[in-house]
Scaffold this motif. Structure first.
Motif, PDB file in Angstrom:
ATOM      1  N   VAL A 281       0.840  -1.197   0.000  1.00 10.28           N
ATOM      2  CA  VAL A 281       0.000   0.000   0.000  1.00 10.28           C
ATOM      3  C   VAL A 281       0.878   1.250   0.000  1.00 10.28           C
ATOM      4  CG1 VAL A 281      -1.530   1.380   1.459  1.00 10.28           C
ATOM      5  CG2 VAL A 281      -2.065  -1.015   1.040  1.00 10.28           C
ATOM      6  N   CYS A 282       1.857   1.285   0.897  1.00  9.69           N
ATOM      7  CA  CYS A 282       2.675   2.490   1.037  1.00  9.69           C
ATOM      8  C   CYS A 282       3.550   2.718  -0.191  1.00  9.69           C
ATOM      9  CB  CYS A 282       3.524   2.403   2.298  1.00  9.69           C
ATOM     10  SG  CYS A 282       2.512   2.410   3.783  1.00  9.69           S
ATOM     11  N   SER A 283       4.126   1.636  -0.732  1.00  8.95           N
ATOM     12  CA  SER A 283       4.955   1.797  -1.928  1.00  8.95           C
ATOM     13  C   SER A 283       4.106   2.259  -3.106  1.00  8.95           C
ATOM     14  CB  SER A 283       5.645   0.479  -2.283  1.00  8.95           C
ATOM     15  OG  SER A 283       6.136  -0.139  -1.130  1.00  8.95           O
ATOM     16  N   SER A 301      13.252   1.738 -12.547  1.00  8.61           N
ATOM     17  CA  SER A 301      14.223   0.662 -12.291  1.00  8.61           C
ATOM     18  C   SER A 301      14.146   0.244 -10.824  1.00  8.61           C
ATOM     19  CB  SER A 301      15.633   1.140 -12.650  1.00  8.61           C
ATOM     20  OG  SER A 301      15.991   2.241 -11.840  1.00  8.61           O
ATOM     21  N   THR A 302      14.048   1.244  -9.933  1.00  5.65           N
ATOM     22  CA  THR A 302      13.907   0.940  -8.512  1.00  5.65           C
ATOM     23  C   THR A 302      12.582   0.230  -8.253  1.00  5.65           C
ATOM     24  OG1 THR A 302      15.176   2.926  -8.031  1.00  5.65           O
ATOM     25  CG2 THR A 302      13.972   1.934  -6.202  1.00  5.65           C
ATOM     26  N   ALA A 303      11.515   0.736  -8.890  1.00 10.36           N
ATOM     27  CA  ALA A 303      10.200   0.116  -8.707  1.00 10.36           C
ATOM     28  C   ALA A 303      10.227  -1.335  -9.175  1.00 10.36           C
ATOM     29  CB  ALA A 303       9.147   0.897  -9.486  1.00 10.36           C
ATOM     30  N   GLY A 304      10.929  -1.591 -10.292  1.00 10.03           N
ATOM     31  CA  GLY A 304      11.012  -2.948 -10.813  1.00 10.03           C
ATOM     32  C   GLY A 304      11.707  -3.892  -9.848  1.00 10.03           C
ATOM     33  N   ALA A 309      11.296  -8.102  -5.686  1.00 10.22           N
ATOM     34  CA  ALA A 309      11.469  -8.554  -4.299  1.00 10.22           C
ATOM     35  C   ALA A 309      10.142  -9.016  -3.715  1.00 10.22           C
ATOM     36  CB  ALA A 309      12.062  -7.430  -3.445  1.00 10.22           C
ATOM     37  N   TRP A 310       9.045  -8.316  -4.074  1.00  8.11           N
ATOM     38  CA  TRP A 310       7.731  -8.740  -3.599  1.00  8.11           C
ATOM     39  C   TRP A 310       7.421 -10.145  -4.064  1.00  8.11           C
ATOM     40  CZ3 TRP A 310       4.357  -3.868  -5.086  1.00  8.11           C
ATOM     41  CH2 TRP A 310       4.744  -2.795  -4.265  1.00  8.11           C
TER      42      TRP A 310
END
Lengths: 415, 74
Positions: A281-283, A301-304, A309-310
């Motif tokens: 939710v927070c991300s 790129s960071t989001a990917g 990781a999720w």
């Protein structure tokens, strides 16, 4: 309490260590954007979050009894399995912290328990449908729901305030952000501290120390609350940096929209009965805030990496949990070996983190190697300090300041 | 597999409406209390009205926070 065997004692200590990493990992959810927009100074923010987590732990014990939420068959569960599952969750939590990636502590716990159960009892003891319903769908839905709500809210707030001086309105946004962050922290303490209470209670029940279906004893509630508060106060600065600076450039108005979106999503979902994962939710809200502002930046790129990781959390924690369960099933020497290996892994991860330490002093510097981040950091360094930030911090400091000492001292004796 | 789409849809709708409403209200409060350049010379009546509306908006936001706390406690 003379009936607590050594094994149960080990499980309790391991559960408290997991609780600590949980608080440590999830400080970012409540406080990352509060810290990056300068609404609160880093130390003040984590202290406030820690106190609210501790308060939250005492508010309710409703869900503590249903810890595994029907994901694994609780009837045949033994302390060795709980221990192995916790080790899997702790190791994965520390690895994602080293990488600075926000990932769900609950998923790590579920993954570890599932892996340990499969390795020890077999696949029959895992309820596949419950895994999909309680873990997979909430994980996919959470960032979408929170993200969309935040995109719209961010657009609206920039439109409404377009004729207002940004310097003047920033003070108001920061104040609102603190209120939203406080709600997220309180909800986190209520939810996540209870998970640990549930695990410890489950271990006590499985060892025959307390009767099945009993409420967690007071010392369990106190120690779980203190462990999560201590973890929160020490702060997973790496994850705070990723969420507050790495994922998107967040201005006070965006930070306020993201925090409010996250708080509303968490409360609405848990109240309606379709619990969504706090981390996702927070991300999602932070990404939504990044997309909602004209010219806003989301670093995909960071989001990917974060989404990867999720996806890995459940299987990776499960694999570690399964390995630990196979070893722990060998008897006393197996349990000892798992404990030694887990301590070694934690030590190695901590040693690796010291090579490039991130703490309260450099949490607002963007990661090296991200060109956009360097520019942001440079602009921040040149820009004048935000008006009103100083007098806003002053009242917030006084009620919170004594807390760290108060939480640290008793936790040292319980751990 | 029985996915509770109704509950998920409800979460989605409630979140969307409440988030946008709260952020909108709070922004109105910020805009209403912010000192506009040159506004000091004009009629005080409009300014007072804007400020009253702003405080009402903040009060509604505070009420929402209170409701949120009651949800966590309950």
């Amino acid at each position: 309490m003379e009936h607590i065997t050594l094994l149960i004692g080990i499980v309790i200590v391991t559960a408290l260590v997991f609780d600590f990493t949980n608080g440590f990992h999830d400080t970012a959810n409540a406080m990352a954007t509060t810290i990056s927009t300068g609404a609160l100074r880093p130390k003040v923010a984590v202290a406030m979050s820690a106190v609210l987590n501790l308060v939250g732990a005492f508010l309710s014990v409703e869900v503590a009894a249903t810890i595994s939420k029907g994901i694994v068959d609780e009837s045949g569960i033994r302390p060795e399995i709980i221990f192995a599952g916790l080790v899997g969750a702790i190791v994965w939590n520390l690895l994602t912290w080293l990488a600075g990636l926000p990932s769900s502590s609950s998923h790590a716990l579920f993954g570890g328990l599932i892996g340990a159960t499969v390795a020890s009892v077999g696949t029959g003891a895992v309820h596949g449908e419950a895994v999909v319903m309680k873990v997979l769908i909430p994980a996919v839905a959470a960032p979408i729901v929170a993200g969309l709500a935040t995109v719209l809210a961010t657009r609206l707030t920039y439109r409404l305030a377009r004729n207002t001086d940004p310097e003047a309105s920033a003070t108001g946004y920061r104040a609102g952000q603190i209120a939203s962050a406080a709600l997220v922290s309180l909800a986190h303490g209520t939810n996540d501290a209870q998970k640990t209470m549930g695990v410890i209670t489950l271990a006590l029940v499985s060892g025959g120390v307390i009767a099945p279906h009993s409420d967690p004893p007071m010392w369990v509630i106190v120690s779980a609350g203190l462990a999560i508060a201590l973890g929160t106060y020490l702060g997973g600065w790496r994850i705070i940096r990723t969420l507050g600076k790495g994922l998107a450039d967040i201005q006070p108005a965006q930070g306020f929209a993201a925090q409010t979106g996250a708080a509303v999503t968490i409360l609405a979902s848990s109240h309606i009965g379709f619990a969504l994962s706090t981390t996702q939710v927070c991300s999602g809200a932070v990404m939504g805030a990044g997309m909602g502002r004209k010219g806003g930046v989301v670093r995909w790129s960071t989001a990917g990496r974060m989404v990867a990781a999720w996806g890995l959390t459940l299987p990776a924690a499960g694999l570690v949990g399964a390995g630990a369960a196979l070893l722990a099933d060998q008897g006393d020497w197996g349990v000892t070996a798992v404990a030694v290996l887990a301590l070694g892994a934690c030590g190695a991860i901590w040693a690796a983190s010291r090579r490039k330490p991130v703490d309260s002093s450099n949490v607002n510097e963007a990661e090296a190697g991200e060109p956009a981040g360097v520019v942001t950091a440079a602009i921040q360094a040149v820009a004048p300090p935000p008006a009103g930030a100083l007098h806003q911090d002053a009242p917030a400091t006084s009620p919170v300041a004594p807390a760290p000492a108060a939480t640290a001292a008793p936790a040292a004796t319980t751990a | 597999m029985n996915i509770d789409w109704a509950a998920l849809g409800e979460v989605f709708g409630v979140t969307l409406v409440v988030t946008v409403a709260l952020v909108g209200l709070f922004t109105l409060g910020i805009v209403g209390t912010a000192r506009k350049p040159g506004a000091s010379a004009t009629a005080g009546g409009a300014g007072a009205l804007a400020r009253t509306g702003a405080y009402a908006a903040f009060a509604l936001c505070a009420a929402a926070v209170g409701y949120g706390i009651s949800l966590i406690v309950g």
